[in-house]
Scaffold this motif. Structure first.
Motif, PDB file in Angstrom:
ATOM      1  N   ARG A 127       0.843  -1.199   0.000  1.00 52.91           N
ATOM      2  CA  ARG A 127       0.000   0.000   0.000  1.00 52.91           C
ATOM      3  C   ARG A 127       0.882   1.254   0.000  1.00 52.91           C
ATOM      4  NH1 ARG A 127      -3.035  -1.619  -2.417  1.00 52.91           N
ATOM      5  NH2 ARG A 127      -4.007   0.408  -2.393  1.00 52.91           N
ATOM      6  N   ALA A 128       1.908   1.233   0.885  1.00 59.12           N
ATOM      7  CA  ALA A 128       2.787   2.414   1.010  1.00 59.12           C
ATOM      8  C   ALA A 128       3.564   2.633  -0.288  1.00 59.12           C
ATOM      9  CB  ALA A 128       3.738   2.230   2.185  1.00 59.12           C
ATOM     10  N   ASN A 172      -7.360   7.990  -0.813  1.00 63.75           N
ATOM     11  CA  ASN A 172      -6.752   8.463  -2.049  1.00 63.75           C
ATOM     12  C   ASN A 172      -7.787   8.655  -3.136  1.00 63.75           C
ATOM     13  OD1 ASN A 172      -4.008   8.589  -1.267  1.00 63.75           O
ATOM     14  ND2 ASN A 172      -4.008   6.347  -1.218  1.00 63.75           N
ATOM     15  N   SER A 191      -6.746  15.499   5.032  1.00 60.75           N
ATOM     16  CA  SER A 191      -5.349  15.151   4.719  1.00 60.75           C
ATOM     17  C   SER A 191      -4.712  16.182   3.799  1.00 60.75           C
ATOM     18  CB  SER A 191      -5.305  13.785   4.025  1.00 60.75           C
ATOM     19  OG  SER A 191      -5.983  13.868   2.779  1.00 60.75           O
ATOM     20  N   PRO A 245      -9.283   8.115  -8.398  1.00 64.98           N
ATOM     21  CA  PRO A 245      -8.209   8.720  -7.611  1.00 64.98           C
ATOM     22  C   PRO A 245      -8.378  10.244  -7.565  1.00 64.98           C
ATOM     23  CG  PRO A 245      -7.317   7.180  -9.211  1.00 64.98           C
ATOM     24  CD  PRO A 245      -8.776   7.317  -9.508  1.00 64.98           C
ATOM     25  N   LYS A 282      -5.075  16.056   0.626  1.00 63.05           N
ATOM     26  CA  LYS A 282      -4.776  15.393  -0.660  1.00 63.05           C
ATOM     27  C   LYS A 282      -5.578  15.978  -1.827  1.00 63.05           C
ATOM     28  CE  LYS A 282      -3.428  10.954   1.284  1.00 63.05           C
ATOM     29  NZ  LYS A 282      -3.970   9.666   1.735  1.00 63.05           N
ATOM     30  N   ILE A 291       1.840  15.862   3.567  1.00 63.20           N
ATOM     31  CA  ILE A 291       2.105  15.383   2.210  1.00 63.20           C
ATOM     32  C   ILE A 291       3.040  16.353   1.498  1.00 63.20           C
ATOM     33  CG2 ILE A 291       0.006  14.014   1.924  1.00 63.20           C
ATOM     34  CD1 ILE A 291      -1.327  16.352   0.601  1.00 63.20           C
ATOM     35  N   ARG A 293       1.316   4.056  -2.931  1.00 62.78           N
ATOM     36  CA  ARG A 293       1.062   5.463  -2.620  1.00 62.78           C
ATOM     37  C   ARG A 293       2.236   6.330  -3.096  1.00 62.78           C
ATOM     38  NH1 ARG A 293       0.916   5.668   3.006  1.00 62.78           N
ATOM     39  NH2 ARG A 293      -0.625   4.023   2.820  1.00 62.78           N
ATOM     40  N   THR A 294       3.458   5.845  -2.847  1.00 61.37           N
ATOM     41  CA  THR A 294       4.647   6.595  -3.275  1.00 61.37           C
ATOM     42  C   THR A 294       4.630   6.809  -4.788  1.00 61.37           C
ATOM     43  OG1 THR A 294       5.901   5.659  -1.467  1.00 61.37           O
ATOM     44  CG2 THR A 294       7.185   6.559  -3.269  1.00 61.37           C
ATOM     45  N   ARG A 296       2.068   6.787  -6.794  1.00 62.46           N
ATOM     46  CA  ARG A 296       0.993   7.723  -7.141  1.00 62.46           C
ATOM     47  C   ARG A 296       1.417   9.161  -6.891  1.00 62.46           C
ATOM     48  NH1 ARG A 296      -3.453   4.609  -5.017  1.00 62.46           N
ATOM     49  NH2 ARG A 296      -4.313   3.717  -6.911  1.00 62.46           N
ATOM     50  N   GLU A 297       2.047   9.368  -5.723  1.00 60.47           N
ATOM     51  CA  GLU A 297       2.468  10.739  -5.385  1.00 60.47           C
ATOM     52  C   GLU A 297       3.526  11.237  -6.359  1.00 60.47           C
ATOM     53  OE1 GLU A 297       1.386  10.363  -0.669  1.00 60.47           O
ATOM     54  OE2 GLU A 297       3.486  10.579  -1.214  1.00 60.47           O
TER      55      GLU A 297
END
Ligand code: CTP
Length: 400
Positions: free
Chosen positions: A137-138, A364, A216, A383, A218, A243, A141-142, A144-145
């Motif tokens: 998951r992490a 997300n 968050s 997303p 986001k 973030i 996420r990385t 995606r960011e």
């Protein structure tokens, strides 16, 4: 000359479907250079891809031939990175996703990934538990960011016997994502100055305590990144969030609603579009004690005063600027949003049902309805970066 796609194939049961993807990409007019990991070769033979694409398939970082061979293959990943317009990885295994996230580069595909500066599309496929693992998951996420496109795995029976998310998305879907990644973003906000607020505010109760809202940041950060990509000058007034800042955006950091109001009002004149996605605290303690409030055994009552409604103030001073508000609701979502649109003199309210699982707040993904004077546009779950893009598509139409 046709665009060249570098297609990275990872080692998974779904590797054979990458052949269908190669074909789908070629049908769309792309030239396809396949790179297979060593594990992928256990599932499909390179010859399959070579025959399909008409190009030699790359399988190793270091060739086994003589010194000259070794030298040319040692720099080939740079050539592939330079010659390709997009990198798509399908199936992307948990191992490949972890390598990309952390910058490990010990084979041809991972070195190409690091040397590549264009758009990256990742289509994961793995066992459900591996997909749901916090490490994966992490890592996802990385990626995606970092701005990569993740084509979400499908749900269904998996080769391991489990049922759940983890299936490689349909090759047609991946090919469509590749096409979109290659489309140049229209510079349709050129000349605009977009002022965006994001994140929560924190209202101190004493030097060590505060009240805040769940947020968050986001959504607001995704909006800032999208406006920047469309050519706008972007000012992001941000409450405290954890973030990273989008590149090329002017960030103004604030803590309280009063600070956020000041930052927005100071920049109102130079802005042409104002998007208020921040979760501003509605109440604060007007007089904050200098010293920490000591605990007693009796009930504590807090007197709170309303904070200034920044959106409403922008509505009063908006002139011919476009003003976009957000409405986080748990019921009667569209009705309440429409009321906010009228009362606060907005051009659009992005209505968000925060009672729904998996969207809003820290998620997300989001699912929203864009409420405008002349009607509503529902935006299906996606997303936050995709939602941000849809929001600006509609804002651009309002400009005309
Ligand atoms: N907002 C603002 N300043 C505040 C409170 C909210 O600018 N002090 C903005 C938010 O950034 C958001 C919009 O107002 O764009 C909607 O916020 P919300 O809290 O849902 O609206 P309220 O006016 O507080 O209405 P209600 O509590 O009845 O939902």
């Amino acid at each position: 000359m046709s665009d060249r796609v570098a297609l990275g194939v990872g080692g998974g049961i779904a590797a054979y479907k990458a052949a269908e993807l190669a074909r789908a990409l070629m049908e769309r007019g792309y030239s396809v250079q396949v790179i297979m990991t060593r594990a992928a070769e256990e599932f499909v033979r390179p010859l399959t891809f070579a025959a399909l694409t008409g190009h030699k398939v790359i399988t190793n970082l270091f060739a086994t031939g003589g010194a000259e061979d070794t030298l040319s293959s040692a720099i080939e990943h740079i050539r592939v990175a330079q010659d390709s317009q997009v990198l798509v990885v399908a199936p992307a295994t948990a191992d490949l996703i972890a390598k990309f996230a952390h910058g490990l580069a010990d084979d041809f595909l991972s070195t190409t990934y690091l040397a590549f500066t264009g758009p990256v599309v990742v289509a994961p496929a793995m066992n459900t538990n591996m997909w749901n693992h916090p490490a994966t998951r992490a890592n996802v996420r990385t990626l995606r960011e970092r701005g990569h496109v993740i084509v979400e795995p499908g749900s269904g029976p998996l080769a391991c016997g489990m049922v759940g998310p983890g299936r490689l998305p349909e090759p047609e879907l991946i090919a469509a994502a590749v096409m979109r990644a290659l489309e140049p973003v229209k510079q349709d906000l050129n000349g605009e100055t977009v002022l965006i607020t994001a994140g929560p505010t924190q209202e101190p109760l004493d030097p060590v305590r505060y009240i805040t809202n769940r947020s968050s940041g986001k959504m607001g950060y995704a909006l800032a990144a999208d406006a920047k990509a469309r050519g706008a000058r972007v000012i992001l007034v941000s409450g405290p969030v954890a973030i990273s800042e989008p590149a090329g955006v002017e960030v103004v950091r604030v803590r309280t609603a009063l600070e956020m109001r000041q930052a927005v009002m100071d920049r109102l004149d130079e802005s042409t579009i104002i998007v208020k996605s921040a979760a501003v605290a509605d109440y604060h303690r007007a007089e904050v004690p200098q010293q920490k409030v000591k605990k007693t055994s009796t009930r504590l009552t807090l007197d709170l005063d309303p904070t200034p409604d920044i959106l409403a103030e922008c509505g009063r001073r908006k002139g011919n600027r476009l003003l976009i508000g957000f409405a986080a609701e748990t019921e009667n979502v569209v009705d309440y949003a429409r009321r906010k649109l009228e009362v606060k003199n907005c051009d659009m309210v992005v209505a968000n049902n925060v009672a729904q699982a998996g969207t809003g707040f820290d998620a997300n993904e989001n699912e929203v309805t864009l409420v405008m004077r002349n009607g509503e546009v529902p935006v299906a779950r996606a997303p936050k970066s995709a939602i941000a893009h849809r929001i600006f598509d509609e804002i651009v139409k309002l400009k005309k």
